[in-house]
Scaffold this motif. Sequence first.
Motif, PDB file in Angstrom:
ATOM      1  N   ARG A   7       0.834  -1.201   0.000  1.00 31.83           N
ATOM      2  CA  ARG A   7       0.000   0.000   0.000  1.00 31.83           C
ATOM      3  C   ARG A   7       0.872   1.256   0.000  1.00 31.83           C
ATOM      4  NH1 ARG A   7      -2.764   0.479   4.995  1.00 31.83           N
ATOM      5  NH2 ARG A   7      -2.865  -1.743   4.772  1.00 31.83           N
ATOM      6  N   GLY A   8       1.939   1.243   0.816  1.00 22.80           N
ATOM      7  CA  GLY A   8       2.855   2.382   0.860  1.00 22.80           C
ATOM      8  C   GLY A   8       3.521   2.625  -0.488  1.00 22.80           C
ATOM      9  N   ILE A   9       3.912   1.546  -1.155  1.00 24.09           N
ATOM     10  CA  ILE A   9       4.554   1.650  -2.471  1.00 24.09           C
ATOM     11  C   ILE A   9       3.573   2.231  -3.487  1.00 24.09           C
ATOM     12  CG2 ILE A   9       5.418   0.252  -4.410  1.00 24.09           C
ATOM     13  CD1 ILE A   9       6.772  -1.556  -2.252  1.00 24.09           C
ATOM     14  N   LEU A  10       2.338   1.716  -3.493  1.00 22.84           N
ATOM     15  CA  LEU A  10       1.325   2.194  -4.443  1.00 22.84           C
ATOM     16  C   LEU A  10       0.957   3.658  -4.184  1.00 22.84           C
ATOM     17  CD1 LEU A  10      -0.917  -1.005  -4.651  1.00 22.84           C
ATOM     18  CD2 LEU A  10       0.740  -0.173  -6.345  1.00 22.84           C
ATOM     19  N   GLU A  11       0.897   4.043  -2.904  1.00 18.29           N
ATOM     20  CA  GLU A  11       0.589   5.445  -2.576  1.00 18.29           C
ATOM     21  C   GLU A  11       1.711   6.371  -3.047  1.00 18.29           C
ATOM     22  OE1 GLU A  11      -0.178   5.486   1.639  1.00 18.29           O
ATOM     23  OE2 GLU A  11      -2.135   4.488   1.405  1.00 18.29           O
ATOM     24  N   LEU A  12       2.962   5.973  -2.840  1.00 19.79           N
ATOM     25  CA  LEU A  12       4.092   6.790  -3.301  1.00 19.79           C
ATOM     26  C   LEU A  12       4.070   6.914  -4.819  1.00 19.79           C
ATOM     27  CD1 LEU A  12       7.619   7.003  -1.970  1.00 19.79           C
ATOM     28  CD2 LEU A  12       7.329   6.631  -4.404  1.00 19.79           C
ATOM     29  N   ALA A  13       3.808   5.809  -5.492  1.00 23.70           N
ATOM     30  CA  ALA A  13       3.743   5.838  -6.955  1.00 23.70           C
ATOM     31  C   ALA A  13       2.643   6.797  -7.413  1.00 23.70           C
ATOM     32  CB  ALA A  13       3.489   4.430  -7.499  1.00 23.70           C
ATOM     33  N   ASP A  14       1.511   6.755  -6.755  1.00 23.78           N
ATOM     34  CA  ASP A  14       0.389   7.638  -7.103  1.00 23.78           C
ATOM     35  C   ASP A  14       0.764   9.106  -6.892  1.00 23.78           C
ATOM     36  OD1 ASP A  14      -2.346   7.893  -7.967  1.00 23.78           O
ATOM     37  OD2 ASP A  14      -2.839   8.480  -5.893  1.00 23.78           O
ATOM     38  N   ARG A  15       1.411   9.421  -5.754  1.00 24.93           N
ATOM     39  CA  ARG A  15       1.831  10.804  -5.464  1.00 24.93           C
ATOM     40  C   ARG A  15       2.780  11.350  -6.520  1.00 24.93           C
ATOM     41  NH1 ARG A  15       2.577   8.982  -0.201  1.00 24.93           N
ATOM     42  NH2 ARG A  15       4.825   9.115  -0.351  1.00 24.93           N
ATOM     43  N   HIS A  16       3.632  10.469  -7.076  1.00 22.91           N
ATOM     44  CA  HIS A  16       4.626  10.906  -8.060  1.00 22.91           C
ATOM     45  C   HIS A  16       4.170  10.665  -9.505  1.00 22.91           C
ATOM     46  CE1 HIS A  16       7.892  11.927  -5.277  1.00 22.91           C
ATOM     47  NE2 HIS A  16       7.406  10.971  -4.515  1.00 22.91           N
ATOM     48  N   GLY A  17       2.942  10.236  -9.662  1.00 24.32           N
ATOM     49  CA  GLY A  17       2.407  10.005 -11.007  1.00 24.32           C
ATOM     50  C   GLY A  17       3.089   8.861 -11.740  1.00 24.32           C
ATOM     51  N   LEU A  18       3.491   7.832 -10.995  1.00 18.91           N
ATOM     52  CA  LEU A  18       4.183   6.689 -11.587  1.00 18.91           C
ATOM     53  C   LEU A  18       3.227   5.519 -11.774  1.00 18.91           C
ATOM     54  CD1 LEU A  18       7.362   6.836  -9.328  1.00 18.91           C
ATOM     55  CD2 LEU A  18       7.217   7.542 -11.717  1.00 18.91           C
ATOM     56  N   LYS A  19       3.386   4.804 -12.858  1.00 15.69           N
ATOM     57  CA  LYS A  19       2.596   3.610 -13.134  1.00 15.69           C
ATOM     58  C   LYS A  19       3.388   2.402 -12.635  1.00 15.69           C
ATOM     59  CE  LYS A  19       1.000   0.839 -16.985  1.00 15.69           C
ATOM     60  NZ  LYS A  19       2.039   0.131 -17.685  1.00 15.69           N
ATOM     61  N   VAL A  20       2.751   1.564 -11.825  1.00 16.31           N
ATOM     62  CA  VAL A  20       3.400   0.371 -11.289  1.00 16.31           C
ATOM     63  C   VAL A  20       3.145  -0.782 -12.252  1.00 16.31           C
ATOM     64  CG1 VAL A  20       3.492  -1.268  -9.374  1.00 16.31           C
ATOM     65  CG2 VAL A  20       3.164   1.171  -8.910  1.00 16.31           C
ATOM     66  N   ASP A  21       4.243  -1.299 -12.853  1.00 20.59           N
ATOM     67  CA  ASP A  21       4.141  -2.421 -13.789  1.00 20.59           C
ATOM     68  C   ASP A  21       4.191  -3.765 -13.074  1.00 20.59           C
ATOM     69  OD1 ASP A  21       4.061  -0.736 -16.025  1.00 20.59           O
ATOM     70  OD2 ASP A  21       6.243  -0.717 -16.208  1.00 20.59           O
ATOM     71  N   LYS A  22       4.955  -3.810 -11.994  1.00 21.28           N
ATOM     72  CA  LYS A  22       5.173  -5.095 -11.338  1.00 21.28           C
ATOM     73  C   LYS A  22       5.423  -4.881  -9.853  1.00 21.28           C
ATOM     74  CE  LYS A  22       7.891  -9.279 -11.950  1.00 21.28           C
ATOM     75  NZ  LYS A  22       8.937  -9.937 -12.708  1.00 21.28           N
ATOM     76  N   VAL A  23       4.805  -5.704  -9.022  1.00 21.45           N
ATOM     77  CA  VAL A  23       5.042  -5.693  -7.580  1.00 21.45           C
ATOM     78  C   VAL A  23       5.646  -7.051  -7.225  1.00 21.45           C
ATOM     79  CG1 VAL A  23       3.992  -5.595  -5.290  1.00 21.45           C
ATOM     80  CG2 VAL A  23       3.130  -4.116  -7.107  1.00 21.45           C
ATOM     81  N   ILE A  24       6.764  -7.009  -6.545  1.00 22.71           N
ATOM     82  CA  ILE A  24       7.418  -8.257  -6.119  1.00 22.71           C
ATOM     83  C   ILE A  24       7.249  -8.379  -4.611  1.00 22.71           C
ATOM     84  CG2 ILE A  24       9.605  -9.456  -5.847  1.00 22.71           C
ATOM     85  CD1 ILE A  24      10.594  -8.153  -8.349  1.00 22.71           C
ATOM     86  N   LYS A  25       6.699  -9.500  -4.200  1.00 18.66           N
ATOM     87  CA  LYS A  25       6.583  -9.812  -2.771  1.00 18.66           C
ATOM     88  C   LYS A  25       7.505 -10.991  -2.518  1.00 18.66           C
ATOM     89  CE  LYS A  25       1.765  -8.418  -2.279  1.00 18.66           C
ATOM     90  NZ  LYS A  25       0.430  -8.839  -1.835  1.00 18.66           N
ATOM     91  N   GLU A  26       8.610 -10.728  -1.865  1.00 20.50           N
ATOM     92  CA  GLU A  26       9.579 -11.799  -1.618  1.00 20.50           C
ATOM     93  C   GLU A  26       9.504 -12.251  -0.172  1.00 20.50           C
ATOM     94  OE1 GLU A  26      13.033 -11.515  -4.763  1.00 20.50           O
ATOM     95  OE2 GLU A  26      13.257  -9.999  -3.214  1.00 20.50           O
ATOM     96  N   THR A  27       9.647 -13.546   0.003  1.00 16.36           N
ATOM     97  CA  THR A  27       9.614 -14.118   1.348  1.00 16.36           C
ATOM     98  C   THR A  27      10.946 -14.743   1.723  1.00 16.36           C
ATOM     99  OG1 THR A  27       8.740 -16.173   0.453  1.00 16.36           O
ATOM    100  CG2 THR A  27       7.128 -14.581   1.273  1.00 16.36           C
ATOM    101  N   ILE A  81      15.255   5.503  -7.856  1.00 14.29           N
ATOM    102  CA  ILE A  81      14.842   4.625  -6.777  1.00 14.29           C
ATOM    103  C   ILE A  81      14.166   5.476  -5.714  1.00 14.29           C
ATOM    104  CG2 ILE A  81      15.566   2.966  -5.011  1.00 14.29           C
ATOM    105  CD1 ILE A  81      17.919   3.682  -7.816  1.00 14.29           C
ATOM    106  N   TYR A  82      12.996   5.020  -5.254  1.00 15.61           N
ATOM    107  CA  TYR A  82      12.285   5.667  -4.153  1.00 15.61           C
ATOM    108  C   TYR A  82      12.216   4.682  -2.996  1.00 15.61           C
ATOM    109  CZ  TYR A  82      10.433   9.224  -7.367  1.00 15.61           C
ATOM    110  OH  TYR A  82      10.286  10.250  -8.263  1.00 15.61           O
ATOM    111  N   GLU A  83      12.368   5.238  -1.785  1.00 18.81           N
ATOM    112  CA  GLU A  83      12.202   4.435  -0.585  1.00 18.81           C
ATOM    113  C   GLU A  83      11.047   5.034   0.198  1.00 18.81           C
ATOM    114  OE1 GLU A  83      13.899   3.303   3.666  1.00 18.81           O
ATOM    115  OE2 GLU A  83      13.205   5.197   2.897  1.00 18.81           O
ATOM    116  N   VAL A  84      10.051   4.212   0.536  1.00 18.23           N
ATOM    117  CA  VAL A  84       8.818   4.689   1.157  1.00 18.23           C
ATOM    118  C   VAL A  84       9.038   5.131   2.602  1.00 18.23           C
ATOM    119  CG1 VAL A  84       6.464   4.038   1.838  1.00 18.23           C
ATOM    120  CG2 VAL A  84       7.398   3.254  -0.353  1.00 18.23           C
ATOM    121  N   LYS A  85       9.676   4.300   3.415  1.00 17.16           N
ATOM    122  CA  LYS A  85       9.747   4.522   4.862  1.00 17.16           C
ATOM    123  C   LYS A  85      10.337   5.889   5.231  1.00 17.16           C
ATOM    124  CE  LYS A  85      11.353   2.509   9.165  1.00 17.16           C
ATOM    125  NZ  LYS A  85      12.131   1.458   9.789  1.00 17.16           N
ATOM    126  N   ASN A  86      11.491   6.214   4.669  1.00 18.78           N
ATOM    127  CA  ASN A  86      12.150   7.480   5.012  1.00 18.78           C
ATOM    128  C   ASN A  86      12.022   8.527   3.907  1.00 18.78           C
ATOM    129  OD1 ASN A  86      13.347   6.648   7.588  1.00 18.78           O
ATOM    130  ND2 ASN A  86      14.486   5.217   6.315  1.00 18.78           N
TER     131      ASN A  86
END
Length: 185
Positions: A7-27, A81-86
């Motif tokens: 959600r944080g990644i998608l919100e940052l992308a939205d704020r910067h007008g970026l289209k998210v092509d791929k989300v990687i969830k690694e475990t 590169i964007y980092e959400v947390k900081n």
Amino acid sequence: DGDYQERGILELADRHGLKVDKVIKETVSGMTSYKDRDLGKMVEGFQEGDTLIVSELSRIGKSMEEVISLLSELTNRGAKIYEVKNEYSFDNSSHSKILLTALNLTVEVERDLKSIRTKEALQRMRKDVKLGRPIGKLGKSKLNGKEEQIRKFLKEDRFSRSRIARDMGVARHIIDYFIKTRNLE
């Protein structure tokens, strides 16, 4: 945790007008290099104009050194590169290069401090404890217990030291050392 990060990644992308092509969830473990994860496959093809958004910098590498290396490599290729947390952002700008240099210096200082602390701890230990194998005491060998067999081979002319080593499954220099230190000749 993963949904919150996404959600944080998608919100940052939205704020910067970026289209998210791929989300990687690694475990996989954070101790695994990014090169051996899905992230490595994805950033392999990154080029100028591509963007990577991460929840935290610590998620992209097994060490700060690896994180900085990846950031430097991607920014040099013209990626952002964007980092959400900081709310960090890295690109090929002077500001990003200064930040990466500062982070790199921090890693170097930490490495030096760790080395100094290790050396100091070893010096303190040496005062109290003699480290290492006692002088004159032979270490364990996979040939221990085979002394009589080796003596027998040495007495027979048809067995060279190379053949004895081969038959025993060790290198020639190990046979030579074993024979010498055990006075088998």
